[in-house]
Design a protein around this motif. Structure first.
Motif, mmCIF file in Angstrom:
data_model
loop_
_atom_site.group_PDB
_atom_site.id
_atom_site.type_symbol
_atom_site.label_atom_id
_atom_site.label_comp_id
_atom_site.label_asym_id
_atom_site.label_seq_id
_atom_site.Cartn_x
_atom_site.Cartn_y
_atom_site.Cartn_z
ATOM 1 N N UNK A 67 19.834 35.365 153.702
ATOM 2 C CA UNK A 67 20.807 34.848 154.372
ATOM 3 C C UNK A 67 22.169 35.094 153.398
ATOM 4 N N UNK A 68 21.948 34.454 152.284
ATOM 5 C CA UNK A 68 22.934 34.697 151.163
ATOM 6 C C UNK A 68 23.467 35.848 151.019
ATOM 7 N N UNK A 69 22.334 36.819 150.587
ATOM 8 C CA UNK A 69 22.940 38.345 150.403
ATOM 9 C C UNK A 69 23.428 38.836 151.554
ATOM 10 N N UNK A 70 23.110 38.555 152.794
ATOM 11 C CA UNK A 70 23.651 39.065 154.117
ATOM 12 C C UNK A 70 25.476 38.857 153.917
ATOM 13 N N UNK A 71 25.486 37.306 153.717
ATOM 14 C CA UNK A 71 26.832 36.693 153.796
ATOM 15 C C UNK A 71 27.578 37.878 152.748
ATOM 16 N N UNK A 72 27.126 38.101 151.754
ATOM 17 C CA UNK A 72 27.886 38.846 150.558
ATOM 18 C C UNK A 72 27.987 40.187 151.324
ATOM 19 N N UNK A 73 27.029 40.557 152.082
ATOM 20 C CA UNK A 73 27.364 42.229 152.676
ATOM 21 C C UNK A 73 28.462 41.927 153.405
ATOM 22 N N UNK A 100 36.449 46.738 142.063
ATOM 23 C CA UNK A 100 35.963 45.229 142.271
ATOM 24 C C UNK A 100 34.799 45.356 143.352
ATOM 25 N N UNK A 101 34.991 45.869 144.320
ATOM 26 C CA UNK A 101 34.057 45.897 145.562
ATOM 27 C C UNK A 101 32.733 46.714 145.011
ATOM 28 N N UNK A 102 33.105 47.802 144.211
ATOM 29 C CA UNK A 102 31.857 48.479 143.869
ATOM 30 C C UNK A 102 30.879 47.743 142.803
ATOM 31 N N UNK A 103 31.670 46.931 141.986
ATOM 32 C CA UNK A 103 30.898 46.212 141.011
ATOM 33 C C UNK A 103 30.017 45.020 141.747
ATOM 34 N N UNK A 104 30.881 44.625 142.847
ATOM 35 C CA UNK A 104 30.165 43.578 143.614
ATOM 36 C C UNK A 104 28.901 43.926 144.226
ATOM 37 N N UNK A 105 28.957 45.300 144.742
ATOM 38 C CA UNK A 105 27.837 45.702 145.484
ATOM 39 C C UNK A 105 26.574 46.250 144.325
ATOM 40 N N UNK A 106 27.000 46.749 143.394
ATOM 41 C CA UNK A 106 26.072 47.043 142.329
ATOM 42 C C UNK A 106 25.123 45.918 141.878
ATOM 43 N N UNK A 146 22.656 51.375 144.230
ATOM 44 C CA UNK A 146 22.860 51.067 142.641
ATOM 45 C C UNK A 146 23.780 52.415 142.196
ATOM 46 N N UNK A 147 23.039 53.749 142.683
ATOM 47 C CA UNK A 147 23.428 54.754 141.974
ATOM 48 C C UNK A 147 24.993 54.929 142.553
ATOM 49 N N UNK A 148 25.249 54.864 143.662
ATOM 50 C CA UNK A 148 26.576 55.423 144.236
ATOM 51 C C UNK A 148 27.802 54.144 143.821
ATOM 52 N N UNK A 149 27.374 53.257 143.946
ATOM 53 C CA UNK A 149 28.515 52.073 143.363
ATOM 54 C C UNK A 149 28.824 52.343 141.589
ATOM 55 N N UNK A 150 27.488 52.586 140.965
ATOM 56 C CA UNK A 150 27.721 52.890 139.387
ATOM 57 C C UNK A 150 28.459 54.016 139.604
ATOM 58 N N UNK A 151 28.412 55.217 140.145
ATOM 59 C CA UNK A 151 29.106 56.175 140.191
ATOM 60 C C UNK A 151 30.845 56.024 140.297
ATOM 61 N N UNK A 152 30.920 55.166 141.244
ATOM 62 C CA UNK A 152 32.040 54.729 141.744
ATOM 63 C C UNK A 152 32.816 53.984 140.436
ATOM 64 N N UNK A 153 32.009 52.945 139.857
ATOM 65 C CA UNK A 153 32.526 52.081 138.793
ATOM 66 C C UNK A 153 32.849 52.917 137.796
#
Length: 175
Positions: A67-73, A100-106, A146-153
């Protein structure tokens, strides 16, 4: 438009896809039991019938971490939309907001993986010992987050570091 304040095309597509998928995913969690197999809304989430047998957290109505990770989504979706709007307006904070949002997702995904391991007694949330199912139905699909947010970061981090490098070069020239 200034290139330094706009996102590359691939990243815009990733942000749009990410916002849609995360909304769909978080909605599945928050609409349980109606989104589960046999529920009145399950037809909107048919692929989850297979996934919940691998990632047991998705079928566990009492799992507060899910539930918590879905709120973060949902929070990430808001920031993704803000970043896309900023991008369309060539806003000077597009890069930092997107980073910032890419880091959050990662890091949310790293935490999700850790919560599914024996390191924190979370391996009971994985419903298969079949390595192929684990790889193709859990590791690869979640690894994309992990991959796409890391590439974005990396891409955005390089952009953020450039002014700092230019400032340092200027100071060296002035000496």
């Amino acid at each position: 438009m200034s290139e330094k304040n706009t996102l590359p095309g691939w990243m815009k597509w990733w942000f749009v896809a990410s916002a849609l998928i995360q909304t769909w995913d978080a909605s599945f969690i928050w609409l349980r039991p109606h989104s589960l197999p046999g529920g009145k809304l399950h037809s909107l989430w048919k692929p989850y019938a297979l996934y919940i047998d691998i990632d047991l957290r998705y079928g566990d109505l009492d799992d507060s971490f899910g539930l918590a990770q879905s709120l973060l989504n949902f929070a990430e979706v808001i920031l993704l939309v803000v970043a896309l709007i900023m991008n369309s307006q060539n806003h000077r904070c597009t890069t930092v907001t997107s980073f910032t949002v890419s880091t959050m997702t990662f890091w949310k995904t790293v935490l999700y993986f850790v919560m599914s391991t024996s390191l924190v007694n979370g391996s009971n949330m994985i419903g298969t010992s079949d390595p192929l199912k684990l790889i193709f139905l859990f590791l690869i699909p979640n690894g994309v987050w992990l991959l796409l947010p890391a590439l974005s970061m990396i891409s955005l981090g390089n952009r953020l570091a450039e002014p700092l490098e230019n400032t340092q070069k200027s100071k060296k020239k002035q000496r």
